[in-house]
Design an enzyme around this catalytic site. Sequence first.
Site, PDB file in Angstrom:
ATOM      1  N   HIS A 117     -19.779 -54.343   7.951  1.00  0.00           N
ATOM      2  CA  HIS A 117     -19.346 -52.959   7.716  1.00  0.00           C
ATOM      3  C   HIS A 117     -20.083 -52.332   6.529  1.00  0.00           C
ATOM      4  O   HIS A 117     -19.486 -51.630   5.717  1.00  0.00           O
ATOM      5  CB  HIS A 117     -17.821 -52.902   7.492  1.00  0.00           C
ATOM      6  CG  HIS A 117     -17.035 -53.262   8.715  1.00  0.00           C
ATOM      7  ND1 HIS A 117     -16.815 -52.380   9.745  1.00  0.00           N
ATOM      8  CD2 HIS A 117     -16.427 -54.422   9.071  1.00  0.00           C
ATOM      9  CE1 HIS A 117     -16.098 -52.974  10.693  1.00  0.00           C
ATOM     10  NE2 HIS A 117     -15.852 -54.223  10.308  1.00  0.00           N
ATOM     11  N   GLU A 122     -15.147 -59.346  10.486  1.00  0.00           N
ATOM     12  CA  GLU A 122     -16.007 -58.727  11.492  1.00  0.00           C
ATOM     13  C   GLU A 122     -17.473 -58.622  11.042  1.00  0.00           C
ATOM     14  O   GLU A 122     -18.047 -57.540  10.990  1.00  0.00           O
ATOM     15  CB  GLU A 122     -15.478 -57.332  11.843  1.00  0.00           C
ATOM     16  CG  GLU A 122     -14.081 -57.365  12.462  1.00  0.00           C
ATOM     17  CD  GLU A 122     -13.570 -55.984  12.799  1.00  0.00           C
ATOM     18  OE1 GLU A 122     -12.777 -55.874  13.743  1.00  0.00           O
ATOM     19  OE2 GLU A 122     -13.957 -55.013  12.112  1.00  0.00           O
ATOM     20  N   ASP A 172     -17.708 -48.314   4.414  1.00  0.00           N
ATOM     21  CA  ASP A 172     -17.757 -48.879   5.767  1.00  0.00           C
ATOM     22  C   ASP A 172     -19.065 -48.456   6.417  1.00  0.00           C
ATOM     23  O   ASP A 172     -19.922 -47.831   5.772  1.00  0.00           O
ATOM     24  CB  ASP A 172     -16.551 -48.437   6.601  1.00  0.00           C
ATOM     25  CG  ASP A 172     -16.129 -49.508   7.604  1.00  0.00           C
ATOM     26  OD1 ASP A 172     -16.915 -49.780   8.540  1.00  0.00           O
ATOM     27  OD2 ASP A 172     -15.030 -50.082   7.452  1.00  0.00           O
TER      28      ASP A 172
END
Length: 263
Positions: free
Chosen positions: A169, A233, A108
Amino acid sequence: DAGNANLSLELDPRLPQQGYTLKITPARIELRGGSCEGVVSAAASLRQLLWAGKGSLPALEIDDAPRFAWRGFMLDVARHFFTKEEVMSLTDRLACYKFNRLHLHLTDDQGWRIEIKKYPKLTTIGSQRVEGDGSIHRGFYTQEEVREVVAFAKAHHVEIVPELEMPGHGMAAIAAYPWLSCQGEQMTPRIIWGVEDVVFCPGKETTFRFLEDVIDEMVPLFPGKLFHIGGDESPRGEWAKCDSCQTRMKTQGYKKEAQLQSY
């Protein structure tokens, strides 16, 4: 007294694949499962009864099967690292409560947690961050440690599902290899939560080569059927300003940056 009872474990094809029966009499304890996983579930119920009875067991009969075939638990080691021993301890407890999947979130913005031999900076740089108070949060698993954890989980009938985040990420990887981003600026692993605007660049072939290399090293370590690649995202603002991304869009006939994410 559980210590004086005869114990038998058997496979019974008449039972559901993950189902089991547990029968306890004063003289005998019988565990039957529709598969090895079913027998393990029966043993888990027996283990819980032993905890509750502090070594003594009630006479009973249980006929049980799970409502859901997939019973998963997600551990985010990317943001908060847990040692190999802690992951194995958790796996043992998951098996006791009849979980059969451990989703391991390995990469991440805040940390990269798995050794990739072709890209050593992922762990020398990407696996540590300097927190706001000046402390350093670090840690990663060697490939040998991953094999140990996976083997331990398999023995407990828990399948580990690895997660490699893309295209968003990815700040920990970008901190190690800045050329993975559109602008190529030197950055550090993110120390706050939320969504990072700097993501992998889909306009460069080197990005795809990197991801393929990483996957080639990770897949043999995790023999399960599923491999999670994230996909959520991922802001596209950098792609709109990137010459490489815009060239890719033109070549593919794309009108929106969202199409690059699908690509």
